[in-house]
Design a protein around this motif. Structure first.
Motif, PDB file in Angstrom:
ATOM      1  N   SER A 164       0.347  -1.496   0.154  1.00 11.94           N
ATOM      2  CA  SER A 164      -0.023  -0.293  -0.469  1.00 11.94           C
ATOM      3  C   SER A 164       0.972   1.064  -0.752  1.00 11.94           C
ATOM      4  O   SER A 164       2.354   1.184   0.512  1.00 11.94           O
ATOM      5  CB  SER A 164      -0.600   0.288   1.176  1.00 11.94           C
ATOM      6  OG  SER A 164      -0.219   0.087   2.395  1.00 11.94           O
ATOM      7  N   TYR A 165       0.084   2.671   0.078  1.00  9.73           N
ATOM      8  CA  TYR A 165       1.272   3.772  -0.189  1.00  9.73           C
ATOM      9  C   TYR A 165       2.307   4.003   1.056  1.00  9.73           C
ATOM     10  O   TYR A 165       1.806   3.138   2.564  1.00  9.73           O
ATOM     11  CB  TYR A 165       0.202   5.160   0.064  1.00  9.73           C
ATOM     12  CG  TYR A 165       0.541   6.259   0.018  1.00  9.73           C
ATOM     13  CD1 TYR A 165       0.625   7.014  -0.762  1.00  9.73           C
ATOM     14  CD2 TYR A 165       1.546   6.805   0.832  1.00  9.73           C
ATOM     15  CE1 TYR A 165       1.515   8.111  -0.451  1.00  9.73           C
ATOM     16  CE2 TYR A 165       1.438   7.838   1.407  1.00  9.73           C
ATOM     17  CZ  TYR A 165       1.939   9.067   0.452  1.00  9.73           C
ATOM     18  OH  TYR A 165       2.640  10.432   0.803  1.00  9.73           O
ATOM     19  N   THR A 191       3.442   3.730  -4.656  1.00  4.30           N
ATOM     20  CA  THR A 191       1.862   3.608  -4.658  1.00  4.30           C
ATOM     21  C   THR A 191       1.668   2.190  -5.111  1.00  4.30           C
ATOM     22  O   THR A 191       1.529   2.644  -6.674  1.00  4.30           O
ATOM     23  CB  THR A 191       0.885   4.629  -4.590  1.00  4.30           C
ATOM     24  OG1 THR A 191       1.041   5.730  -3.876  1.00  4.30           O
ATOM     25  CG2 THR A 191      -0.708   4.294  -4.410  1.00  4.30           C
TER      26      THR A 191
END
Length: 94
Positions: free
Chosen positions: A3-4, A79
């Motif tokens: 994830s980010y 991301t």
């Protein structure tokens, strides 16, 4: 990385420019990305060049900063759109 996530940070007082060479891999798919960034006390500008890719590596690489904040940082950000990725990089501060 799934994830980010900030994958590198540099004090915005350390320099005014940086280059990163980044590899993104999940064991089967791979891409190499080159990023050049420059900043002042208010903003950051960057340019991303995809150097090479094998398969599909849906991971966006970007740069942001905490402009105008004392003790701020310039951040290299990954991301992923899907999957879990190993990210490695080399940083050159200029």
């Amino acid at each position: 990385v799934s994830s980010y996530q900030n994958i590198d940070s540099i004090s915005d007082q350390a320099s005014r420019a940086v280059m990163w060479l980044v590899s993104v891999s999940d064991g089967t798919n791979f891409k190499a990305v080159e990023i050049a960034a420059g900043w002042d006390s208010d903003s950051v500008n960057y340019y991303v060049t995809e150097v090479s890719q094998i398969g599909s590596a849906p991971v966006n690489i970007s740069v942001n900063n905490s402009a105008g904040v004392a003790g701020g940082f310039v951040n290299l950000v990954a991301t992923p759109l899907s999957g879990t990725w190993t990210i490695k990089f080399i940083r050159i501060i200029v």
